[in-house]
Design an enzyme around this catalytic site. Sequence first.
Site, PDB file in Angstrom:
ATOM      1  N   VAL A 155       0.813  -1.229   0.000  1.00 57.92           N
ATOM      2  CA  VAL A 155       0.000   0.000   0.000  1.00 57.92           C
ATOM      3  C   VAL A 155       0.843   1.274   0.000  1.00 57.92           C
ATOM      4  O   VAL A 155       0.349   2.347  -0.335  1.00 57.92           O
ATOM      5  CB  VAL A 155      -0.997   0.048   1.196  1.00 57.92           C
ATOM      6  CG1 VAL A 155      -1.954  -1.115   1.156  1.00 57.92           C
ATOM      7  CG2 VAL A 155      -0.271   0.138   2.532  1.00 57.92           C
ATOM      8  N   ASN A 192      -6.966  -1.001   6.168  1.00 60.48           N
ATOM      9  CA  ASN A 192      -6.705  -1.738   7.399  1.00 60.48           C
ATOM     10  C   ASN A 192      -5.237  -2.145   7.546  1.00 60.48           C
ATOM     11  O   ASN A 192      -4.787  -2.452   8.655  1.00 60.48           O
ATOM     12  CB  ASN A 192      -7.610  -2.991   7.413  1.00 60.48           C
ATOM     13  CG  ASN A 192      -7.167  -4.014   8.425  1.00 60.48           C
ATOM     14  OD1 ASN A 192      -7.412  -3.881   9.625  1.00 60.48           O
ATOM     15  ND2 ASN A 192      -6.477  -5.063   7.959  1.00 60.48           N
ATOM     16  N   SER A 235      -6.511   3.259  15.476  1.00 60.30           N
ATOM     17  CA  SER A 235      -6.168   2.636  16.757  1.00 60.30           C
ATOM     18  C   SER A 235      -6.477   3.613  17.887  1.00 60.30           C
ATOM     19  O   SER A 235      -6.370   4.837  17.687  1.00 60.30           O
ATOM     20  CB  SER A 235      -4.673   2.307  16.793  1.00 60.30           C
ATOM     21  OG  SER A 235      -4.282   1.888  18.090  1.00 60.30           O
ATOM     22  N   TYR A 287       4.108   5.042  16.763  1.00 58.20           N
ATOM     23  CA  TYR A 287       2.925   4.334  16.256  1.00 58.20           C
ATOM     24  C   TYR A 287       1.694   5.215  16.441  1.00 58.20           C
ATOM     25  O   TYR A 287       0.893   5.400  15.519  1.00 58.20           O
ATOM     26  CB  TYR A 287       2.756   3.011  17.015  1.00 58.20           C
ATOM     27  CG  TYR A 287       1.496   2.237  16.675  1.00 58.20           C
ATOM     28  CD1 TYR A 287       1.423   1.480  15.505  1.00 58.20           C
ATOM     29  CD2 TYR A 287       0.393   2.249  17.531  1.00 58.20           C
ATOM     30  CE1 TYR A 287       0.269   0.760  15.206  1.00 58.20           C
ATOM     31  CE2 TYR A 287      -0.757   1.529  17.239  1.00 58.20           C
ATOM     32  CZ  TYR A 287      -0.815   0.784  16.063  1.00 58.20           C
ATOM     33  OH  TYR A 287      -1.957   0.070  15.763  1.00 58.20           O
ATOM     34  N   ALA A 343       1.475   8.442  16.746  1.00 50.44           N
ATOM     35  CA  ALA A 343       1.481   9.624  15.876  1.00 50.44           C
ATOM     36  C   ALA A 343       1.043   9.252  14.464  1.00 50.44           C
ATOM     37  O   ALA A 343       0.318  10.004  13.803  1.00 50.44           O
ATOM     38  CB  ALA A 343       2.874  10.246  15.855  1.00 50.44           C
ATOM     39  N   SER A 344       1.458   8.075  13.998  1.00 50.57           N
ATOM     40  CA  SER A 344       1.061   7.671  12.634  1.00 50.57           C
ATOM     41  C   SER A 344      -0.441   7.400  12.574  1.00 50.57           C
ATOM     42  O   SER A 344      -1.093   7.685  11.567  1.00 50.57           O
ATOM     43  CB  SER A 344       1.866   6.449  12.169  1.00 50.57           C
ATOM     44  OG  SER A 344       1.480   5.277  12.861  1.00 50.57           O
ATOM     45  N   LYS A 345      -1.013   6.880  13.663  1.00 46.64           N
ATOM     46  CA  LYS A 345      -2.463   6.640  13.686  1.00 46.64           C
ATOM     47  C   LYS A 345      -3.230   7.960  13.917  1.00 46.64           C
ATOM     48  O   LYS A 345      -4.339   8.131  13.412  1.00 46.64           O
ATOM     49  CB  LYS A 345      -2.815   5.614  14.776  1.00 46.64           C
ATOM     50  CG  LYS A 345      -2.336   4.191  14.451  1.00 46.64           C
ATOM     51  CD  LYS A 345      -3.044   3.618  13.237  1.00 46.64           C
ATOM     52  CE  LYS A 345      -2.796   2.122  13.089  1.00 46.64           C
ATOM     53  NZ  LYS A 345      -3.515   1.528  11.940  1.00 46.64           N
TER      54      LYS A 345
END
Length: 254
Positions: free
Chosen positions: A66, A92, A143, A156, A158-160
């Site tokens: 992706v 997802n 998340s 993690y 911050a990316s979500k």
Amino acid sequence: MTLAGKAVLITGAGSGIGSATAVRAARRGAAVALVGRRAEALEHTAAQVREAVGEGSRVAVLAGDVGKAPEVERVVAAAAEHFGRIDGLVNNAGTARFSALEDARIDELDTMLDTHLRGPVLLIQACLPHLRRSGGSVVNVSSVGGVLSLPGRSLYGASKAALNHLTRSLARELAPAVRVNAVLPGPVETPMYDDLGLDADGVDELREGLLSATPMGRFGRPEEIAEWVCLLLDEESSAWVTGALLPVDGGRTA
Ligand SMILES: NC(=O)c1ccc[n+]([C@@H]2O[C@H](COP(=O)([O-])OP(=O)(O)OC[C@H]3O[C@@H](n4cnc5c(N)ncnc54)[C@H](OP(=O)(O)O)[C@@H]3O)[C@@H](O)[C@H]2O)c1
């Protein structure tokens, strides 16, 4: 059969929440395009879909990364050609690397941003003409880590958080043609915990901490997330829902 006649593209469909979503969407009548990097894992999910739905199942296995624009263009074009339409997109695919900032590797941050932000952006762009035509829906699997402040999991999270922001902004930008929502899972029993970049003690400690922070007292099951993804795809339940960040987390964020 609330998704009958619809075609849904699901990323990260070879395991965990993505695989459960594919089976559940197919049970509700959808044709499903399965995207992920490992073709054999996608084939396993395709077999589960055929077992669950039988002869009438319509499933396409489309291996791709992706984070890579040419691969996203290829899988979206293939899904549209295979089913003649795309009504739903489930972003997802995910990867988690947990570490304190001092130990964090910047290439791992790049991978999380590629998977949780760049990938969804590329996929929404590529699917948009199809989604506009069908009055479709995007569901991002984010998340609770994107809304909680969690030491050792900041990158993690911050990316979500970026994915949550994208969800809310695009909900406004693409309304009323296309709805954009996110499900925010709490801890769910999936293969994600096999590969977090932590040693075995670190994983045990993490799991104990997650369990004690979850009022319902257990991890979720992938099917319990998949159900809400399908409800957000479904116009009957969610035609007036866009820009929602829906925690499905055993009370973790209550
Ligand atoms: N399990 C939890 O406790 C939990 C909690 C909150 C949020 N989530 C989120 O839920 C989503 C699903 O995770 P899961 O728990 O079901 O874990 P999982 O079983 O590890 O599933 C993640 C899937 O993403 C795919 N993937 C990863 N990078 C990709 C890429 N670059 N391109 C295409 N596919 C890629 C993987 O397949 P390949 O390796 O074959 O590509 C894998 O099938 C993730 O976004 C995760 O962050 C999980």
